[in-house]
Design a protein around this motif. Sequence first.
Motif, mmCIF file in Angstrom:
data_model
loop_
_atom_site.group_PDB
_atom_site.id
_atom_site.type_symbol
_atom_site.label_atom_id
_atom_site.label_comp_id
_atom_site.label_asym_id
_atom_site.label_seq_id
_atom_site.Cartn_x
_atom_site.Cartn_y
_atom_site.Cartn_z
ATOM 1 N N LYS A 191 14.619 24.895 133.586
ATOM 2 C CA LYS A 191 13.726 25.553 132.321
ATOM 3 C C LYS A 191 14.345 25.912 131.267
ATOM 4 C CE LYS A 191 12.076 26.887 137.467
ATOM 5 N NZ LYS A 191 12.306 27.615 138.387
ATOM 6 N N ALA A 192 15.209 26.755 131.228
ATOM 7 C CA ALA A 192 15.367 26.995 129.825
ATOM 8 C C ALA A 192 15.271 26.424 128.615
ATOM 9 C CB ALA A 192 17.263 27.662 129.907
ATOM 10 N N LYS A 193 16.245 24.993 129.422
ATOM 11 C CA LYS A 193 16.349 23.415 128.463
ATOM 12 C C LYS A 193 17.047 23.968 127.100
ATOM 13 C CE LYS A 193 11.259 22.901 127.486
ATOM 14 N NZ LYS A 193 10.359 22.682 128.890
ATOM 15 N N ASP A 194 18.148 24.289 128.649
ATOM 16 C CA ASP A 194 19.875 24.708 127.810
ATOM 17 C C ASP A 194 20.450 22.981 127.615
ATOM 18 O OD1 ASP A 194 22.034 24.622 127.875
ATOM 19 O OD2 ASP A 194 22.571 27.252 127.441
ATOM 20 N N LYS A 195 20.418 21.838 127.210
ATOM 21 C CA LYS A 195 20.658 20.674 127.373
ATOM 22 C C LYS A 195 22.508 20.596 127.585
ATOM 23 C CE LYS A 195 21.287 16.054 125.310
ATOM 24 N NZ LYS A 195 20.908 15.544 123.878
ATOM 25 N N LEU A 196 22.971 21.711 126.741
ATOM 26 C CA LEU A 196 24.880 21.763 127.012
ATOM 27 C C LEU A 196 24.797 21.960 128.734
ATOM 28 C CD1 LEU A 196 27.689 21.138 125.212
ATOM 29 C CD2 LEU A 196 27.728 23.519 125.007
ATOM 30 N N ARG A 197 24.134 23.225 128.465
ATOM 31 C CA ARG A 197 24.421 23.516 129.703
ATOM 32 C C ARG A 197 24.279 22.913 130.974
ATOM 33 N NH1 ARG A 197 25.948 27.941 131.341
ATOM 34 N NH2 ARG A 197 26.065 29.494 132.895
ATOM 35 N N GLU A 229 22.035 26.250 139.143
ATOM 36 C CA GLU A 229 22.029 26.288 138.107
ATOM 37 C C GLU A 229 21.571 25.280 136.814
ATOM 38 O OE1 GLU A 229 24.236 28.762 135.974
ATOM 39 O OE2 GLU A 229 24.090 29.964 137.483
ATOM 40 N N ILE A 230 21.713 24.152 137.731
ATOM 41 C CA ILE A 230 20.603 22.582 137.097
ATOM 42 C C ILE A 230 18.967 23.221 137.267
ATOM 43 C CG2 ILE A 230 20.134 20.948 137.167
ATOM 44 C CD1 ILE A 230 22.791 20.525 139.006
ATOM 45 N N LYS A 231 19.111 24.124 137.665
ATOM 46 C CA LYS A 231 17.366 24.328 138.015
ATOM 47 C C LYS A 231 16.861 25.216 136.138
ATOM 48 C CE LYS A 231 15.919 23.652 142.904
ATOM 49 N NZ LYS A 231 16.253 24.790 143.796
ATOM 50 N N ALA A 232 17.716 26.139 136.998
ATOM 51 C CA ALA A 232 17.650 27.622 135.755
ATOM 52 C C ALA A 232 17.913 26.815 134.528
ATOM 53 C CB ALA A 232 18.531 28.150 135.885
ATOM 54 N N ALA A 233 18.998 25.858 134.510
ATOM 55 C CA ALA A 233 18.992 25.418 132.723
ATOM 56 C C ALA A 233 17.858 24.427 132.347
ATOM 57 C CB ALA A 233 20.087 24.400 133.024
#
Length: 152
Positions: A16-22, A10-14
């Motif tokens: 890549k998605a540049k989802d700072k909060l997640r 999930e850290i890698k996916a977040a």
Amino acid sequence: MSLKDRISEEIKAAMKAKDKLRLETVRGIKKVILEKESEIRGKGRDKLTEEEELAVVMQLAKQRRDSIKQFTDAGREELADKEAKELEVLEEYLPAQLSEEEIEAAVDEAIAQVGATGPRDMGKVMGPVMQKLKGQADGGKVQAIVKSKLMN
């Protein structure tokens, strides 16, 4: 896949998605899991059990709920909103929460099992109910239901 492995993905996916909060929230979960693992290394183990990992996420979710209440009471809606969004991410790692009716049914069953008759039997009821509902219901909500059932 263990929760720790899932969190790493999930850290890698977040990222890549540049989802700072997640990313912040998921990193926080991993940080606490790693801290708990370092605590148990002295006891001869190197990994947390699934139950212990779940307990970590439950603890973090409870902290968020408490923070949301405190921020809302203090009129800090922007901070309460951030905590609420983090709580949504945390809840993805928790089992589905039971409805109030399902909790009441479990409480009724526990009351019948232990033969509770009044408020002084609350401890006798809470133990078995919380064991059965672990991770599926908020302890405060369960306690309120047990209290209301035993007061009648």
